[in-house]
Write a protein that holds these residues in place. Structure first.
Motif, mmCIF file in Angstrom:
data_model
loop_
_atom_site.group_PDB
_atom_site.id
_atom_site.type_symbol
_atom_site.label_atom_id
_atom_site.label_comp_id
_atom_site.label_asym_id
_atom_site.label_seq_id
_atom_site.Cartn_x
_atom_site.Cartn_y
_atom_site.Cartn_z
ATOM 1 N N VAL A 65 10.706 72.278 61.187
ATOM 2 C CA VAL A 65 9.616 72.039 60.259
ATOM 3 C C VAL A 65 9.053 73.348 59.719
ATOM 4 O O VAL A 65 8.585 73.404 58.583
ATOM 5 N N LEU A 66 9.122 74.397 60.510
ATOM 6 C CA LEU A 66 8.639 75.679 60.026
ATOM 7 C C LEU A 66 9.426 76.141 58.816
ATOM 8 O O LEU A 66 8.876 76.671 57.866
ATOM 9 N N SER A 104 11.322 74.196 56.804
ATOM 10 C CA SER A 104 11.458 73.220 55.735
ATOM 11 C C SER A 104 10.156 72.910 55.020
ATOM 12 O O SER A 104 10.176 72.387 53.917
ATOM 13 N N ALA A 105 9.024 73.238 55.624
ATOM 14 C CA ALA A 105 7.764 72.794 55.038
ATOM 15 C C ALA A 105 6.867 73.945 54.599
ATOM 16 O O ALA A 105 6.585 74.089 53.420
ATOM 17 N N VAL A 106 6.412 74.766 55.516
ATOM 18 C CA VAL A 106 5.423 75.802 55.200
ATOM 19 C C VAL A 106 5.896 77.134 55.760
ATOM 20 O O VAL A 106 6.316 77.222 56.911
ATOM 21 N N VAL A 107 5.813 78.171 54.951
ATOM 22 C CA VAL A 107 6.198 79.515 55.377
ATOM 23 C C VAL A 107 4.997 80.202 56.011
ATOM 24 O O VAL A 107 3.914 80.236 55.399
ATOM 25 N N PRO A 108 5.133 80.740 57.222
ATOM 26 C CA PRO A 108 4.005 81.435 57.860
ATOM 27 C C PRO A 108 3.529 82.615 57.024
ATOM 28 O O PRO A 108 4.292 83.203 56.250
ATOM 29 N N ILE A 168 2.530 69.296 65.739
ATOM 30 C CA ILE A 168 3.500 69.041 64.670
ATOM 31 C C ILE A 168 3.780 70.289 63.836
ATOM 32 O O ILE A 168 4.623 70.258 62.935
ATOM 33 N N TYR A 169 3.122 71.383 64.133
ATOM 34 C CA TYR A 169 3.443 72.694 63.558
ATOM 35 C C TYR A 169 2.843 73.741 64.474
ATOM 36 O O TYR A 169 1.730 73.577 64.982
ATOM 37 N N LEU A 204 -0.767 73.543 54.871
ATOM 38 C CA LEU A 204 -0.507 72.871 56.145
ATOM 39 C C LEU A 204 -0.983 71.422 56.107
ATOM 40 O O LEU A 204 -0.285 70.514 56.588
ATOM 41 N N ILE A 205 -2.162 71.196 55.547
ATOM 42 C CA ILE A 205 -2.686 69.839 55.460
ATOM 43 C C ILE A 205 -1.776 68.964 54.597
ATOM 44 O O ILE A 205 -1.436 67.832 54.967
ATOM 45 N N THR A 206 -1.368 69.496 53.461
ATOM 46 C CA THR A 206 -0.503 68.741 52.546
ATOM 47 C C THR A 206 0.830 68.405 53.194
ATOM 48 O O THR A 206 1.348 67.284 53.055
ATOM 49 N N ALA A 207 1.394 69.371 53.924
ATOM 50 C CA ALA A 207 2.719 69.177 54.509
ATOM 51 C C ALA A 207 2.704 68.309 55.760
ATOM 52 O O ALA A 207 3.620 67.501 55.971
ATOM 53 N N TYR A 208 1.670 68.456 56.609
ATOM 54 C CA TYR A 208 1.735 67.866 57.945
ATOM 55 C C TYR A 208 0.812 66.687 58.188
ATOM 56 O O TYR A 208 1.062 65.899 59.111
#
Length: 271
Positions: free
Chosen positions: A12-13, A15-19, A38-39, A255-259
């Protein structure tokens, strides 16, 4: 003790949000219904809490209210030491006082360091002893990597935490004090004829966000702990080490949008 279930987040790291590209960065997203992570990114690495510290100050203040030790109208005296704390602050003079309800708003909205120290002295006798109480409560909640040295989050090299522990604390505040949680949703409050505005720009700008707390010192970067709910789902999320409030807030929104859509649907206490 609160339990948060871990999970592997490598997929998920990517595929969804880049740190965030910062050595101070750490983050975690927890499903508030199931407790599942979940993240996470560097979520167990040592970081400085800054004013996220005040979530624990408020936790102990809420306990004092619920136990009858204090009432919402109880007065908290302002000592010379409390009045001398650097901003952010209300700006009291020694010998003045603040009622408990206003103190809660001052901590949640203004992140007032003078009020945090006054609360510590009222509940602990001294800020040093109160910090010991804070650390003991942290252990009780399962926050194994957190040590408090003051009630405000002002810089102290020995005041440390992790994104994971701050997530546990945010979860505990929602679970144990749903009747007080509404304070975290305030964007401003009026005190002695003056409107005092807060720092949490996620409130009112990101759908579903209803608290909790921001924080900043130079050593920590820009931190935020957030609760957000949509469509029967709720998450607790923590971002630490942002280079600016704008960058931190934008990352939290990502993060909110993705998770949040990946959180378990169901009835969440306090939703």
């Amino acid at each position: 003790m609160l339990a948060v279930a871990g999970c592997t987040t490598s997929t998920v790291l990517t595929s969804a949000v880049v740190p965030l590209n910062s050595e101070k960065y750490a983050a975690i997203v927890i499903d508030a219904h199931s407790g599942k992570i979940i993240y996470e990114s560097a979520s167990n690495e040592r970081r400085y809490p800054a004013s996220l510290t005040k979530m624990m100050t408020l936790y102990l203040l809420f306990e004092a209210l619920d136990s009858g030790q204090l009432t919402s109208s109880s007065e908290i005296p302002i000592s010379a030491f409390a009045a001398s704390r650097p901003p952010s602050k209300i700006g009291f003079k020694p010998g003045q006082s603040i009622d408990v309800r206003t103190a809660i708003l001052a901590l949640c909205v203004k992140s007032a360091n003078d009020v945090a120290t006054a609360v510590a002295e009222r509940l602990g006798g001294s800020e040093e002893h109160f910090a010991t109480m804070m650390t003991a409560k942290a252990r009780e909640l399962g926050m194994r990597s957190t040590t408090f040295r003051n009630a405000s989050g002002l810089n102290d090299p020995n005041q440390i935490t992790t994104a994971h522990d701050m997530g546990l604390l945010a979860m505990a505040l929602r679970k144990h004090f749903p009747h007080h949680y509404h304070f975290f949703a305030n964007r401003s409050f009026s005190y002695k004829g003056k409107m005092i505005r807060g720092h949490n720009n996620l409130l009112g700008s990101v759908r579903g966000v209803d608290g909790l707390k921001t924080g900043y010192i130079r050593a920590s970067g820009f931190n935020v702990a957030t609760s957000a709910a949509r469509d029967g789902r709720r998450i607790i999320a923590v971002v630490m080490g942002g280079e600016s409030a704008k960058v931190r807030d934008a990352h939290m929104e990502e993060l909110i949008t993705a998770y949040l859509p990946r959180a378990h649907p169901g009835s969440v206490q306090g939703q």
